[in-house]
Write an enzyme that holds these catalytic residues in place. Sequence first.
Site, PDB file in Angstrom:
ATOM      1  N   PHE A  46       0.820  -1.217   0.000  1.00 39.44           N
ATOM      2  CA  PHE A  46       0.000   0.000   0.000  1.00 39.44           C
ATOM      3  C   PHE A  46       0.851   1.263   0.000  1.00 39.44           C
ATOM      4  O   PHE A  46       0.349   2.349  -0.276  1.00 39.44           O
ATOM      5  CB  PHE A  46      -0.958  -0.002   1.190  1.00 39.44           C
ATOM      6  CG  PHE A  46      -1.950  -1.137   1.140  1.00 39.44           C
ATOM      7  CD1 PHE A  46      -2.692  -1.376  -0.008  1.00 39.44           C
ATOM      8  CD2 PHE A  46      -2.129  -1.958   2.239  1.00 39.44           C
ATOM      9  CE1 PHE A  46      -3.591  -2.427  -0.058  1.00 39.44           C
ATOM     10  CE2 PHE A  46      -3.036  -3.010   2.196  1.00 39.44           C
ATOM     11  CZ  PHE A  46      -3.766  -3.246   1.038  1.00 39.44           C
ATOM     12  N   HIS A 139      -0.756  -1.574   7.475  1.00 42.30           N
ATOM     13  CA  HIS A 139      -1.232  -0.424   6.709  1.00 42.30           C
ATOM     14  C   HIS A 139      -2.751  -0.563   6.523  1.00 42.30           C
ATOM     15  O   HIS A 139      -3.224  -1.414   5.771  1.00 42.30           O
ATOM     16  CB  HIS A 139      -0.500  -0.355   5.350  1.00 42.30           C
ATOM     17  CG  HIS A 139      -0.621   0.955   4.651  1.00 42.30           C
ATOM     18  ND1 HIS A 139       0.426   1.547   3.970  1.00 42.30           N
ATOM     19  CD2 HIS A 139      -1.675   1.794   4.495  1.00 42.30           C
ATOM     20  CE1 HIS A 139       0.019   2.695   3.438  1.00 42.30           C
ATOM     21  NE2 HIS A 139      -1.268   2.854   3.738  1.00 42.30           N
ATOM     22  N   LEU A 140      -3.445   0.288   7.249  1.00 45.74           N
ATOM     23  CA  LEU A 140      -4.910   0.291   7.267  1.00 45.74           C
ATOM     24  C   LEU A 140      -5.513   0.304   5.852  1.00 45.74           C
ATOM     25  O   LEU A 140      -5.025   1.026   4.980  1.00 45.74           O
ATOM     26  CB  LEU A 140      -5.343   1.557   8.010  1.00 45.74           C
ATOM     27  CG  LEU A 140      -6.802   1.988   7.973  1.00 45.74           C
ATOM     28  CD1 LEU A 140      -7.626   1.073   8.833  1.00 45.74           C
ATOM     29  CD2 LEU A 140      -6.923   3.423   8.452  1.00 45.74           C
ATOM     30  N   HIS A 141      -6.565  -0.482   5.644  1.00 44.38           N
ATOM     31  CA  HIS A 141      -7.289  -0.437   4.365  1.00 44.38           C
ATOM     32  C   HIS A 141      -8.731  -0.858   4.588  1.00 44.38           C
ATOM     33  O   HIS A 141      -8.989  -1.854   5.247  1.00 44.38           O
ATOM     34  CB  HIS A 141      -6.611  -1.309   3.304  1.00 44.38           C
ATOM     35  CG  HIS A 141      -6.279  -2.696   3.759  1.00 44.38           C
ATOM     36  ND1 HIS A 141      -5.227  -2.986   4.615  1.00 44.38           N
ATOM     37  CD2 HIS A 141      -6.853  -3.889   3.493  1.00 44.38           C
ATOM     38  CE1 HIS A 141      -5.170  -4.278   4.848  1.00 44.38           C
ATOM     39  NE2 HIS A 141      -6.151  -4.865   4.183  1.00 44.38           N
ATOM     40  N   GLN A 142      -9.632  -0.063   4.079  1.00 40.41           N
ATOM     41  CA  GLN A 142     -11.063  -0.335   4.217  1.00 40.41           C
ATOM     42  C   GLN A 142     -11.544  -1.137   3.003  1.00 40.41           C
ATOM     43  O   GLN A 142     -11.419  -0.697   1.864  1.00 40.41           O
ATOM     44  CB  GLN A 142     -11.843   0.974   4.310  1.00 40.41           C
ATOM     45  CG  GLN A 142     -13.346   0.804   4.154  1.00 40.41           C
ATOM     46  CD  GLN A 142     -14.109   1.420   5.312  1.00 40.41           C
ATOM     47  OE1 GLN A 142     -14.015   0.980   6.450  1.00 40.41           O
ATOM     48  NE2 GLN A 142     -14.831   2.474   5.028  1.00 40.41           N
TER      49      GLN A 142
END
Length: 182
Positions: A46, A139-142
């Site tokens: 990301f 690593h944040l991901h929606q």
Amino acid sequence: MCEVEEERGGAGAPDSFQRLWTPHRMAYIKGEGKPTGAGPEDGCPFCEIPKMDDVEGLIVARGDVVFVVLNLYPYNSGHLMVVPYRHIADYTELDPAETAELAEFTKRSLTALRKASGAQGFNVGLNLGGVAGAGIAAHLHQHIVPRWGGDTNFMPVIGHTKVLPQLLRDTRQLLADAWPKG
Ligand SMILES: [Zn+2]
């Protein structure tokens, strides 16, 4: 029958879509493209994707602080992710601008998926932490997963005979064209 089905000898899941995507999921399970550590310089996909052009990176839209990308390992066709550019792991770390744009781009993703694919429902959400099922926990991901009755999908639009990379590029183009501006 598509090429992938033939390669697999016709064995496997009962719908063509799942068979089609199995090779990607296998690559994922085998650990290809997975980061080697928790930092942004440890091969975090990301952090790398925004450096690519939209077609190469399968990026549907770029905002000021977040971007939207097709999932290479989708649970359904058109599976999108809204991702902050910043390498942060937890939702509480989002600053106000990131929080707002992540929400706005989630809404636009729903609109684009409805327009491009006639999605009838969605699963939307975050897996925070490896124990919660996050593949790239650092690593944040929606996730935004479009759903259809019986989960038919983009396949009727795109056809059954194209190879996987072309299918992903076609899906990206459909969604980029359907992306609501402003
Ligand atoms: Zn990252």
